[in-house]
Motif scaffolding. Structure first.
Motif, short mmCIF file in Angstrom:
data_model
loop_
_atom_site.label_atom_id
_atom_site.label_comp_id
_atom_site.label_asym_id
_atom_site.label_seq_id
_atom_site.Cartn_x
_atom_site.Cartn_y
_atom_site.Cartn_z
N CYS A 211 0.86 -1.00 0.25
CA CYS A 211 0.02 0.03 0.00
C CYS A 211 1.00 1.31 -0.05
CB CYS A 211 -0.86 -0.05 1.22
SG CYS A 211 -2.06 1.48 1.44
N CYS B 57 0.24 3.24 3.69
CA CYS B 57 0.84 2.67 4.98
C CYS B 57 1.62 1.51 5.00
CB CYS B 57 -0.71 1.99 5.79
SG CYS B 57 -1.43 0.52 5.42
N CYS C 191 -5.68 -3.40 0.88
CA CYS C 191 -4.57 -3.14 1.96
C CYS C 191 -5.04 -4.05 3.20
CB CYS C 191 -4.34 -1.74 2.10
SG CYS C 191 -2.99 -1.49 3.55
N CYS D 247 -4.86 -0.58 6.09
CA CYS D 247 -5.82 0.49 5.82
C CYS D 247 -6.99 0.26 5.04
CB CYS D 247 -5.14 1.77 5.71
SG CYS D 247 -4.91 1.85 3.80
ZN LIG Z 1 -2.76 0.49 3.40
#
Ligand SMILES: [Zn+2]
Length: 153
Positions: A82, A85, A115, A118
């Protein structure tokens, strides 16, 4: 200072921690504890061990420097992490994410990833093509097209 570079490296599949709140000494300690290399433009850290000092300021030059130095192969690893994050992405079925997508996105893509950290949704067909197109421009040193420029984080 290097937030955009961090996002781009994650899109390329690199495991990148970014924390703008850490100062020089804290950053070095955290990197050593996690066996990481510090990427920086801070001249005060230039001579510290386990530090890669970036000579370039433009994002595309920075990305070129790092990809070459650490032999990162986005053609193989793009869109496995991702960009926001750093968590790993997991492939999911279309039906799993249907309710969270705009209808045209759902209709025009076969594969989706989510992800683990998140919950952000990626559709590799579109994102991967844009990333690889941008990287091809970076590697060639050619001017970036307007459309490719728009994909820079
Ligand atoms: Zn993420």
């Amino acid at each position: 200072m290097l937030a955009r570079l961090a996002r781009w490296l994650r899109l390329c599949g690199a495991d990148v921690v970014y924390d703008s709140k850490l100062g020089g000494a804290e950053l070095l300690h955290a990197a050593r504890r996690e066996h990481r290399i510090v990427l920086t433009r801070d001249k005060r850290l230039r001579t510290a061990p386990d530090v890669f000092f970036l000579d370039s300021n433009p994002i595309r030059e920075q990305l070129r420097e790092v990809l070459q130095k650490f032999a990162i192969d986005p053609g193989r690893t793009a869109l496995t992490r991702c960009s926001q994050c750093n968590s790993e992405l997991q492939d999911v079925s279309r039906e799993t994410v249907r309710q969270r997508l705009l209808p045209f996105v759902y209709a025009s893509n076969d594969r989706f990833s989510v992800c683990d950290g998140c919950g952000r949704i990626y559709w590799p067909a579109t994102h991967r093509a844009r990333i690889l197109r941008e990287l091809a421009h970076i590697e060639s040193g050619r001017p970036i097209s307007r459309k490719a420029t728009d994909t820079v984080c």
